[in-house]
Design a protein around this motif. Structure first.
Motif, PDB file in Angstrom:
ATOM      1  N   MET A  69       0.835  -1.208   0.000  1.00  0.00           N
ATOM      2  CA  MET A  69       0.000   0.000   0.000  1.00  0.00           C
ATOM      3  C   MET A  69       0.866   1.252   0.000  1.00  0.00           C
ATOM      4  O   MET A  69       0.562   2.225  -0.680  1.00  0.00           O
ATOM      5  N   GLU A  70       1.973   1.206   0.767  1.00  0.00           N
ATOM      6  CA  GLU A  70       2.842   2.385   0.785  1.00  0.00           C
ATOM      7  C   GLU A  70       3.490   2.579  -0.583  1.00  0.00           C
ATOM      8  O   GLU A  70       3.607   3.699  -1.083  1.00  0.00           O
ATOM      9  N   ALA A  71       3.873   1.469  -1.215  1.00  0.00           N
ATOM     10  CA  ALA A  71       4.488   1.571  -2.544  1.00  0.00           C
ATOM     11  C   ALA A  71       3.518   2.206  -3.537  1.00  0.00           C
ATOM     12  O   ALA A  71       3.896   3.101  -4.313  1.00  0.00           O
ATOM     13  N   GLU A  72       2.248   1.752  -3.495  1.00  0.00           N
ATOM     14  CA  GLU A  72       1.245   2.312  -4.403  1.00  0.00           C
ATOM     15  C   GLU A  72       1.007   3.795  -4.103  1.00  0.00           C
ATOM     16  O   GLU A  72       0.842   4.602  -5.014  1.00  0.00           O
ATOM     17  N   THR A  73       0.977   4.116  -2.791  1.00  0.00           N
ATOM     18  CA  THR A  73       0.761   5.502  -2.391  1.00  0.00           C
ATOM     19  C   THR A  73       1.907   6.382  -2.895  1.00  0.00           C
ATOM     20  O   THR A  73       1.688   7.485  -3.402  1.00  0.00           O
ATOM     21  N   ARG A  74       3.139   5.882  -2.775  1.00  0.00           N
ATOM     22  CA  ARG A  74       4.289   6.637  -3.267  1.00  0.00           C
ATOM     23  C   ARG A  74       4.158   6.891  -4.759  1.00  0.00           C
ATOM     24  O   ARG A  74       4.459   7.987  -5.254  1.00  0.00           O
ATOM     25  N   LYS A  75       3.685   5.876  -5.480  1.00  0.00           N
ATOM     26  CA  LYS A  75       3.540   6.025  -6.932  1.00  0.00           C
ATOM     27  C   LYS A  75       2.560   7.132  -7.283  1.00  0.00           C
ATOM     28  O   LYS A  75       2.858   8.011  -8.079  1.00  0.00           O
ATOM     29  N   ILE A  76       1.372   7.083  -6.672  1.00  0.00           N
ATOM     30  CA  ILE A  76       0.351   8.057  -7.076  1.00  0.00           C
ATOM     31  C   ILE A  76       0.687   9.451  -6.562  1.00  0.00           C
ATOM     32  O   ILE A  76       0.435  10.452  -7.241  1.00  0.00           O
ATOM     33  N   MET A  77       1.343   9.531  -5.397  1.00  0.00           N
ATOM     34  CA  MET A  77       1.707  10.842  -4.886  1.00  0.00           C
ATOM     35  C   MET A  77       2.802  11.465  -5.748  1.00  0.00           C
ATOM     36  O   MET A  77       2.842  12.680  -5.919  1.00  0.00           O
ATOM     37  N   ALA A  78       3.657  10.642  -6.298  1.00  0.00           N
ATOM     38  CA  ALA A  78       4.707  11.162  -7.180  1.00  0.00           C
ATOM     39  C   ALA A  78       4.072  11.877  -8.370  1.00  0.00           C
ATOM     40  O   ALA A  78       4.624  12.828  -8.910  1.00  0.00           O
ATOM     41  N   ARG A  79       2.894  11.409  -8.764  1.00  0.00           N
ATOM     42  CA  ARG A  79       2.203  12.013  -9.895  1.00  0.00           C
ATOM     43  C   ARG A  79       1.429  13.263  -9.474  1.00  0.00           C
ATOM     44  O   ARG A  79       1.465  14.281 -10.160  1.00  0.00           O
ATOM     45  N   LEU A  80       0.748  13.180  -8.314  1.00  0.00           N
ATOM     46  CA  LEU A  80      -0.140  14.269  -7.908  1.00  0.00           C
ATOM     47  C   LEU A  80       0.592  15.398  -7.202  1.00  0.00           C
ATOM     48  O   LEU A  80       0.267  16.563  -7.374  1.00  0.00           O
ATOM     49  N   ASN A  81       1.537  15.048  -6.362  1.00  0.00           N
ATOM     50  CA  ASN A  81       2.178  16.040  -5.506  1.00  0.00           C
ATOM     51  C   ASN A  81       3.594  15.573  -5.216  1.00  0.00           C
ATOM     52  O   ASN A  81       3.879  14.992  -4.182  1.00  0.00           O
ATOM     53  N   PRO A  82       4.510  15.815  -6.182  1.00  0.00           N
ATOM     54  CA  PRO A  82       5.858  15.242  -6.097  1.00  0.00           C
ATOM     55  C   PRO A  82       6.617  15.636  -4.837  1.00  0.00           C
ATOM     56  O   PRO A  82       7.550  14.957  -4.446  1.00  0.00           O
ATOM     57  N   ASN A  83       6.197  16.756  -4.197  1.00  0.00           N
ATOM     58  CA  ASN A  83       6.919  17.179  -2.997  1.00  0.00           C
ATOM     59  C   ASN A  83       6.533  16.382  -1.769  1.00  0.00           C
ATOM     60  O   ASN A  83       7.123  16.523  -0.714  1.00  0.00           O
ATOM     61  N   PHE A  84       5.496  15.567  -1.895  1.00  0.00           N
ATOM     62  CA  PHE A  84       4.979  14.850  -0.732  1.00  0.00           C
ATOM     63  C   PHE A  84       5.970  13.788  -0.289  1.00  0.00           C
ATOM     64  O   PHE A  84       6.342  12.910  -1.057  1.00  0.00           O
ATOM     65  N   GLN A  85       6.420  13.883   0.977  1.00  0.00           N
ATOM     66  CA  GLN A  85       7.406  12.920   1.475  1.00  0.00           C
ATOM     67  C   GLN A  85       6.995  12.219   2.758  1.00  0.00           C
ATOM     68  O   GLN A  85       7.589  11.226   3.156  1.00  0.00           O
ATOM     69  N   LYS A  86       5.960  12.750   3.432  1.00  0.00           N
ATOM     70  CA  LYS A  86       5.660  12.237   4.777  1.00  0.00           C
ATOM     71  C   LYS A  86       4.775  10.990   4.708  1.00  0.00           C
ATOM     72  O   LYS A  86       3.572  11.049   4.917  1.00  0.00           O
ATOM     73  N   VAL A 123      -8.758   9.428  -6.895  1.00  0.00           N
ATOM     74  CA  VAL A 123      -8.221   9.181  -8.233  1.00  0.00           C
ATOM     75  C   VAL A 123      -7.696   7.760  -8.372  1.00  0.00           C
ATOM     76  O   VAL A 123      -7.854   7.119  -9.405  1.00  0.00           O
ATOM     77  N   TYR A 124      -7.091   7.233  -7.292  1.00  0.00           N
ATOM     78  CA  TYR A 124      -6.426   5.943  -7.383  1.00  0.00           C
ATOM     79  C   TYR A 124      -7.370   4.845  -7.839  1.00  0.00           C
ATOM     80  O   TYR A 124      -6.995   3.964  -8.600  1.00  0.00           O
ATOM     81  N   PHE A 125      -8.611   4.907  -7.352  1.00  0.00           N
ATOM     82  CA  PHE A 125      -9.524   3.804  -7.610  1.00  0.00           C
ATOM     83  C   PHE A 125     -10.332   3.980  -8.904  1.00  0.00           C
ATOM     84  O   PHE A 125     -11.463   3.532  -9.009  1.00  0.00           O
ATOM     85  N   ASN A 126      -9.735   4.658  -9.886  1.00  0.00           N
ATOM     86  CA  ASN A 126     -10.351   4.793 -11.209  1.00  0.00           C
ATOM     87  C   ASN A 126     -11.776   5.306 -11.150  1.00  0.00           C
ATOM     88  O   ASN A 126     -12.702   4.676 -11.657  1.00  0.00           O
TER      89      ASN A 126
END
Lengths: 433, 249
Positions: B119-136, B158-161
């Motif tokens: 779940m964290e890996a998926e979250t990192r992926k989508i956040m990289a697209r939506l808000n690249p500065n997000f690190q927490k 957005v994640y869940f289509n």
């Protein structure tokens, strides 16, 4: 905060060490407080507090409250409270005592000491506890009666249902097969204690490295290898040290002699044996592991914490919070029954006042262990440590010879002070709750 | 004309004798943004909560892709690919971003245990697209800024289509930079063919982002207009006076 901009020399280094090890500072504080407590009592009792014998007794005295405290964590995390756990324990204990002394031998005709007696009695007790808990949960979740009221009523109802069922009599002695859950009557012995300890240590290390492997697989940052090894070393040392202490408590020779006499033998000269780990403590460890897995690794646990953090958000995410309430209270009921097994087996009978005031000890243990009454926060290990601290305080003061009223005054004051320290700690570390 | 993605027909709902939504009909087409405007208490949030499953309408019907839909709970709404970003964000403050993103729809391992790593890996992926500065990723969301929390809430939708996205005051708590981010995201989602209901107080927001606006007042629909056909003043008139453009004052 000002104290971070002017670090005391050495403090910064220590903080970074703790950060690297990723140790929960709160847990560390609690362990520290516990150790200080032990050392102070040890000094005041001339070294009697930290003997294997007292450590053994302390652990078996803690089990009953600690088991219930793990369930109380979930109750409080979901912003409820359960004031009825002591009374529920009494009802479960009464039901089980009647099962094994009257119903099973007389109605069903199982001979005393038949191995099915404890099994059937325990199952009946667990069912009773679970159903009553689920009923409480239904009243709270579906009928929206505040948990405080439901369980305050439950406190009166179940305490007196137990009384009514037994006519207020003490029921005993309980079946010998049942007494193995009480402590001294059921221990693993030296060899098995070492085996259990070794398995536990191996499992703990395996879990630590498994989680490291998973983190690397996803490309997340991991702590340095030496940190991992240090933590593993501490964990293994703690587990083995605990087992060694329990194994150091030898069965008194007069008791051993009697055990040999019962078997028609004579004790060899100089024979010694240790109790080892009590089965009740093993039970607590299993409960602790099970509850921690539920809390951290299952959807149920995730929903419990989400609901505690923001009930509306949980509802909008499609979580059935009403059913969740029923489940949480049912689980609490089951744990009360489990505690009833341990508590009545330790006393070797069911007495009318069993579990009296346990609700307060259980809530205090959970709260001292860092469970926030505002909901959403709490840990299983914290609650168990809280129970251990409460019990140590109580029996330590008794050993020192503090007067009974003073003991309760101190325990009450410690509860309030612990929460105050927790609030200050959380403010310092910047947590919002 | 194609079939509307969503058609809410003749929806009514009342609370204790007060008609919060009174026979209102709105619709939404693929790739379209429809703004819902009105004062506080005009009934726009209530109307939209019927679509997201938080409330149940007293009467009226909902059609999704031309077929009648039964939405009794948020879970039902999600089944129809209706995702909602609430004004309150509906985040559990004590949990981390990944737990919130997947709340109610956790990824599990073959043993049925929640798979936090995945779940964290998926979250990192989508956040990289939506808000690249997000690190927490490890902190509970209570430790995040308003914009970061908003991006978690958006990521969840957005994640869940989502096919149909409801945004309730998505920019109310945001700074200019973050507001721009949301605006860009809306344009991108439009291109992908999503239909978006945008609830807002801010007329400029609506005029910039929406294709059509529906204005509500006192639980009733004043009217629905294409933004290019009306001026800001026309819309203001609809909101404040409840009169359609072109009507005599």
């Amino acid at each position: 905060m000002t104290d971070t901009s002017h670090p005391v020399p050495g403090a910064a280094k220590r903080r970074s060490l703790l950060d690297t090890l990723e140790i929960d500072t709160r847990l560390l504080g609690m362990i520290g407080a516990f150790l200080v407590l032990c050392i102070v009592f040890n000094v005041f009792t001339d070294g009697r507090f930290l003997t294997p014998r007292n450590v053994f007794n302390l652990t078996i005295q803690t089990v009953s409250v600690a088991i219930m405290a793990t369930g109380m964590v979930f109750i409080i995390v979901t912003r409820h409270i359960d004031l009825s756990v002591g009374a529920l324990l009494a009802t479960c204990s009464a039901v089980m005592a009647m099962m094994q002394t009257a119903i099973l031998p007389d109605v069903i005709g199982l001979p005393l000491g038949h191995p099915m007696i404890w099994v059937l009695a325990a199952i009946t007790g667990m069912l009773t506890g679970t159903l009553i808990g689920a009923f409480h949960g239904w009243l709270v979740g579906y009928l929206s009666i505040p948990a405080f009221i439901v369980t305050l009523g439950g406190l009166l109802v179940w305490r007196n249902v137990a009384w009514y069922l037994t006519n207020g009599q003490t029921i005993g002695p309980l079946d010998p097969t049942f007494l193995i859950f009480g402590g001294t009557n059921g221990t693993l012995g030296e060899t098995w204690s070492w085996i259990v300890g070794a398995i536990a240590a191996a499992a703990a290390v395996a879990i630590l490295f498994q989680s490291r492997r998973k983190k690397s697989a996803h490309g997340f940052p991991v702590k340095p290898m030496w940190a991992e090894v240090t933590i593993s070393g501490i964990v293994v040392a703690a587990i083995m040290g605990f087992v060694a202490t329990l194994n150091a408590y030898e069965i008194p020779s007069r008791r051993l002699e009697r055990m040999f006499e019962d078997r028609g033998e004579i004790m060899p000269e100089g024979f010694t044996a240790s109790y080892g780990m009590p089965i009740s403590v093993l039970l607590l460890i299993i409960v602790a592991i099970g509850m921690t897995v539920i809390a951290q690794r299952t959807r149920l646990g995730r929903y419990i914490f989400a609901t505690g953090g923001n009930p509306d958000a949980a509802e909008l995410s499609g979580i059935n919070t009403r059913m969740l309430t029923v489940k949480v209270f049912a689980l609490m009921g089951a744990l009360c029954a489990l505690s009833a097994i341990v508590a009545s087996a330790r006393l070797s009978n069911h007495s009318n006042d069993i579990g009296t005031l346990d609700e307060l000890r259980v809530i205090a243990a959970a709260v001292i262990g860092g469970t926030a009454l505002a909901g959403g926060l709490g840990t299983i290990y914290g609650a168990i440590l809280g129970a251990l601290i409460m019990q140590s305080l109580q029996s330590g003061m008794a050993m020192v010879g503090v007067d009974a009223p003073l003991q309760n005054i101190v325990v009450g004051a410690v509860l309030v002070a612990a929460v105050l320290i927790d609030i200050i700690y959380r403010k310092r570390t910047g947590a919002k709750i | 004309m194609t079939t509307p993605l969503v058609e809410m027909r003749d929806i009514s709902i009342s609370f204790g004798g007060i008609k919060a939504v009174d026979h209102v009909s709105v619709d939404l087409y693929p790739g379209e943004v429809v703004g819902l405007l009105g004062h506080n208490g005009a009934g726009k949030s209530t109307l939209i909560k019927v679509l997201s499953g938080a409330y149940k309408a007293d009467s009226g019907k909902i059609f999704i892709n031309g077929e009648e839909a039964t939405i009794n709970s948020p879970r039902d709404a999600r089944r129809y690919n209706v995702e909602t970003i609430y004004q309150t964000l509906a985040l559990a403050d004590n949990l981390d971003a990944a737990s919130n993103l997947f709340l109610g729809r956790e990824l599990v391992t073959p043993f049925g245990l929640v798979d936090d790593g995945q779940m964290e890996a998926e979250t990192r992926k989508i956040m990289a697209r939506l808000n690249p500065n997000f690190q927490k990723f490890a902190e509970p969301v209570s430790a995040l800024s308003g914009g970061q929390r908003q991006s978690v809430a958006i990521a969840r939708a957005v994640y869940f289509n989502a096919k149909i996205l409801i945004m309730d005051e998505p920019t109310a708590a945001l700074g200019p930079q973050e507001t721009k981010m949301v605006a860009e995201l809306i344009q991108e989602l439009k291109k992908q063919g999503l239909g978006i209901f945008l609830i807002s107080h801010d007329i400029h927001d609506v005029m910039d982002l929406c294709d059509r606006v529906s204005v509500m007042k006192n639980g009733q629909l004043v009217g629905t207009e294409r933004v290019e056909d009306v001026t800001d003043d026309d819309i203001l008139g609809m909101i404040i006076l409840g009169k359609k453009p072109g009507q005599a004052a």
